[in-house]
Scaffold this active site. Structure first.
Site, PDB file in Angstrom:
ATOM      1  N   THR A   1       1.457  10.346   3.633  1.00  0.00           N
ATOM      2  CA  THR A   1       0.634  11.365   2.998  1.00  0.00           C
ATOM      3  C   THR A   1      -0.677  11.586   3.753  1.00  0.00           C
ATOM      4  O   THR A   1      -1.419  12.505   3.430  1.00  0.00           O
ATOM      5  CB  THR A   1       0.329  10.941   1.544  1.00  0.00           C
ATOM      6  OG1 THR A   1       0.218   9.532   1.533  1.00  0.00           O
ATOM      7  CG2 THR A   1       1.431  11.380   0.608  1.00  0.00           C
TER       8      THR A   1
ATOM      9  N   ASP B   1       0.879  -1.157   0.000  1.00  0.00           N
ATOM     10  CA  ASP B   1       0.000   0.000   0.000  1.00  0.00           C
ATOM     11  C   ASP B   1       0.929   1.222   0.000  1.00  0.00           C
ATOM     12  O   ASP B   1       2.106   1.106   0.345  1.00  0.00           O
ATOM     13  CB  ASP B   1      -0.874  -0.036   1.271  1.00  0.00           C
ATOM     14  CG  ASP B   1      -1.688   1.227   1.440  1.00  0.00           C
ATOM     15  OD1 ASP B   1      -2.339   1.650   0.475  1.00  0.00           O
ATOM     16  OD2 ASP B   1      -1.669   1.795   2.559  1.00  0.00           O
TER      17      ASP B   1
ATOM     18  N   ASP C   1      -0.072   5.066   0.890  1.00  0.00           N
ATOM     19  CA  ASP C   1      -0.289   6.035   1.970  1.00  0.00           C
ATOM     20  C   ASP C   1      -0.212   5.343   3.330  1.00  0.00           C
ATOM     21  O   ASP C   1      -1.009   4.458   3.613  1.00  0.00           O
ATOM     22  CB  ASP C   1      -1.668   6.700   1.814  1.00  0.00           C
ATOM     23  CG  ASP C   1      -1.795   7.494   0.525  1.00  0.00           C
ATOM     24  OD1 ASP C   1      -0.893   8.298   0.240  1.00  0.00           O
ATOM     25  OD2 ASP C   1      -2.785   7.324  -0.205  1.00  0.00           O
TER      26      ASP C   1
ATOM     27  N   GLU D   1       0.077  -3.347   4.680  1.00  0.00           N
ATOM     28  CA  GLU D   1      -1.054  -2.419   4.799  1.00  0.00           C
ATOM     29  C   GLU D   1      -1.128  -1.739   6.160  1.00  0.00           C
ATOM     30  O   GLU D   1      -0.899  -2.373   7.175  1.00  0.00           O
ATOM     31  CB  GLU D   1      -2.356  -3.206   4.617  1.00  0.00           C
ATOM     32  CG  GLU D   1      -2.996  -3.059   3.271  1.00  0.00           C
ATOM     33  CD  GLU D   1      -3.575  -1.677   2.986  1.00  0.00           C
ATOM     34  OE1 GLU D   1      -3.641  -0.816   3.890  1.00  0.00           O
ATOM     35  OE2 GLU D   1      -3.967  -1.457   1.832  1.00  0.00           O
TER      36      GLU D   1
ATOM     37  N   SER E   1      -2.640   0.566  -4.330  1.00  0.00           N
ATOM     38  CA  SER E   1      -3.157   1.731  -3.606  1.00  0.00           C
ATOM     39  C   SER E   1      -4.508   2.186  -4.146  1.00  0.00           C
ATOM     40  O   SER E   1      -4.755   2.085  -5.341  1.00  0.00           O
ATOM     41  CB  SER E   1      -2.151   2.880  -3.735  1.00  0.00           C
ATOM     42  OG  SER E   1      -2.721   4.098  -3.313  1.00  0.00           O
ATOM     43  N   ALA E   2      -5.330   2.727  -3.252  1.00  0.00           N
ATOM     44  CA  ALA E   2      -6.629   3.278  -3.671  1.00  0.00           C
ATOM     45  C   ALA E   2      -6.470   4.652  -4.317  1.00  0.00           C
ATOM     46  O   ALA E   2      -7.384   5.155  -4.969  1.00  0.00           O
ATOM     47  CB  ALA E   2      -7.540   3.411  -2.458  1.00  0.00           C
TER      48      ALA E   2
ATOM     49  N   LYS F   1      -8.748   6.506   6.534  1.00  0.00           N
ATOM     50  CA  LYS F   1      -7.554   5.813   6.013  1.00  0.00           C
ATOM     51  C   LYS F   1      -7.937   4.649   5.109  1.00  0.00           C
ATOM     52  O   LYS F   1      -8.762   3.816   5.499  1.00  0.00           O
ATOM     53  CB  LYS F   1      -6.699   5.283   7.164  1.00  0.00           C
ATOM     54  CG  LYS F   1      -5.805   6.329   7.766  1.00  0.00           C
ATOM     55  CD  LYS F   1      -4.810   5.684   8.717  1.00  0.00           C
ATOM     56  CE  LYS F   1      -3.935   6.707   9.391  1.00  0.00           C
ATOM     57  NZ  LYS F   1      -3.120   6.114  10.451  1.00  0.00           N
TER      58      LYS F   1
ATOM     59  N   LYS G   1     -11.171  -1.170  -1.163  1.00  0.00           N
ATOM     60  CA  LYS G   1     -10.815  -2.100  -0.099  1.00  0.00           C
ATOM     61  C   LYS G   1     -11.926  -2.031   0.952  1.00  0.00           C
ATOM     62  O   LYS G   1     -12.431  -0.930   1.186  1.00  0.00           O
ATOM     63  CB  LYS G   1      -9.471  -1.697   0.547  1.00  0.00           C
ATOM     64  CG  LYS G   1      -8.293  -1.679  -0.432  1.00  0.00           C
ATOM     65  CD  LYS G   1      -7.061  -1.030   0.200  1.00  0.00           C
ATOM     66  CE  LYS G   1      -5.952  -0.853  -0.826  1.00  0.00           C
ATOM     67  NZ  LYS G   1      -4.763  -0.166  -0.324  1.00  0.00           N
TER      68      LYS G   1
END
Ligand code: BG6
Ligand code: MG
Length: 216
Positions: A18, A10, A12, A170, A115-116, A46, A146
Site C-alpha cells: 500500500t 506489519d 504496509d 517488518e 500496524s500503525a 514508511k 514505532k
C-alpha cells in the site's frame, strides 16, 4: 528447539504494498501545496504515523500550518487514500505473504497484525485475509508510534504470549527497532543494509519458511 510461539506482521510493505497509494496521496497533497515529494523523501515516511508524516512533509516543503489546518490536510490525504484502497483486490497481497501466514497457523503458531495504520481493517477486508489473524492491533488501538514497541506488546498481550517468544516481520527501520525495543525477534522484509538491526532479513515473505523461522 525454538521457543517461537507467535508471529506478528506489519501490514504496509509486508502483507500488501500500500506504500504506493500512500505515496500517490501524499504527493497529490504536496503538489496542491506547491511543492513535490520525492521517492527518497517518501522512503522516510514508511512506518510513520499519518500526523507525523504530514509534519515531515510540511517541513520539507517549508510550510507552516496551524494544528487545525494540519488535521484538515491529513483528513484530505486520508480521503484520497481510502478511495484508492477501496478498489484493492486479493491480487494485491504480496507474493508468499498469505501462504506464510497460513503455514505459521498450520504449525500451531499464533498470528497477529501490528500496524500503525488506522485503515488496516478496510485493507484486510478488501484483500480477504482478516480471518488469518488471532489478534489485530492497529493505529485505532494504540497511539505510541514505532519505534515505541506498544503496538507489538499489545499484540503479544492479546495473544497471551510472552514478548520473547514472538517474532515480528517488518519492512521499516522504525518497525524493526520497535520489535527489538519490545524484547522480540525481528525479521526484516527488504534489504540487509537498511534493516541491519534485524535478526534475519529476507526480500519478501515468499523467501521466508518455517525452517528459517526456527533458526531464530
Ligand atoms: C503505516 C505506513 O503502516 O501506517 C505509513 O507505513 C502510514 O506510511 C501509517 O502513514 C498510518 O497509516 P494510515 O492508514 O492510518 O494513514
Ligand atoms: Mg510497513
Amino acid at each position: 528447539m525454538s521457543i517461537i510461539k507467535a508471529c506478528i506482521f506489519d501490514l504496509d510493505g509486508v502483507i500488501v504494498d500500500t506504500a504506493v497509494y500512500h505515496y500517490k496521496a501524499w504527493k497529490r497533497l504536496a503538489n496542491e501545496l506547491g511543492f513535490d515529494l520525492t521517492v527518497d523523501e517518501n522512503e522516510k515516511l514508511k512506518g510513520v504515523s499519518r500526523m507525523r508524516s504530514l509534519e515531515l512533509m510540511l517541513q520539507w516543503g517549508g510550510i507552516t500550518k496551524t494544528p487545525e489546518e494540519q488535521e484538515a490536510l491529513a483528513a484530505k490525504k486520508n480521503a484520497w487514500y481510502v478511495e484508492m484502497i477501496s478498489h484493492m483486490t486479493p491480487d494485491e497481497i504480496l507474493p508468499g505473504a498469505k501462504e506464510f501466514v497460513i503455514a505459521c497457523r498450520e504449525a500451531g503458531l499464533k498470528t497477529a497484525l501490528g500496524s500503525a495504520s488506522k485503515n488496516s481493517g478496510t485493507i484486510l477486508d478488501k484483500v480477504g485475509i482478516t480471518g488469518l489473524f488471532d489478534a489485530i492491533i492497529d493505529g485505532n488501538k494504540v497511539s505510541k508510534p514505532k519505534p515505541d514497541p506498544e503496538v507489538f506488546l499489545v499484540a503479544a498481550e492479546e495473544l497471551n504470549i510472552a514478548p520473547a517468544d514472538c517474532v515480528v516481520f517488518e519492512d521499516a527501520i522504525a518497525g524493526v527497532e520497535a520489535a527489538k525495543n519490545g524484547g522480540m525477534k525481528a525479521v526484516g522484509i527488504g534489504s540487509p543494509e537498511v534493516l541491519n538491526e534485524a535478526d534475519l532479513v529476507v526480500s519478501g515473505l515468499d523467501k521466508m519458511s518455517l525452517e528459517k523461522l526456527y533458526t531464530l
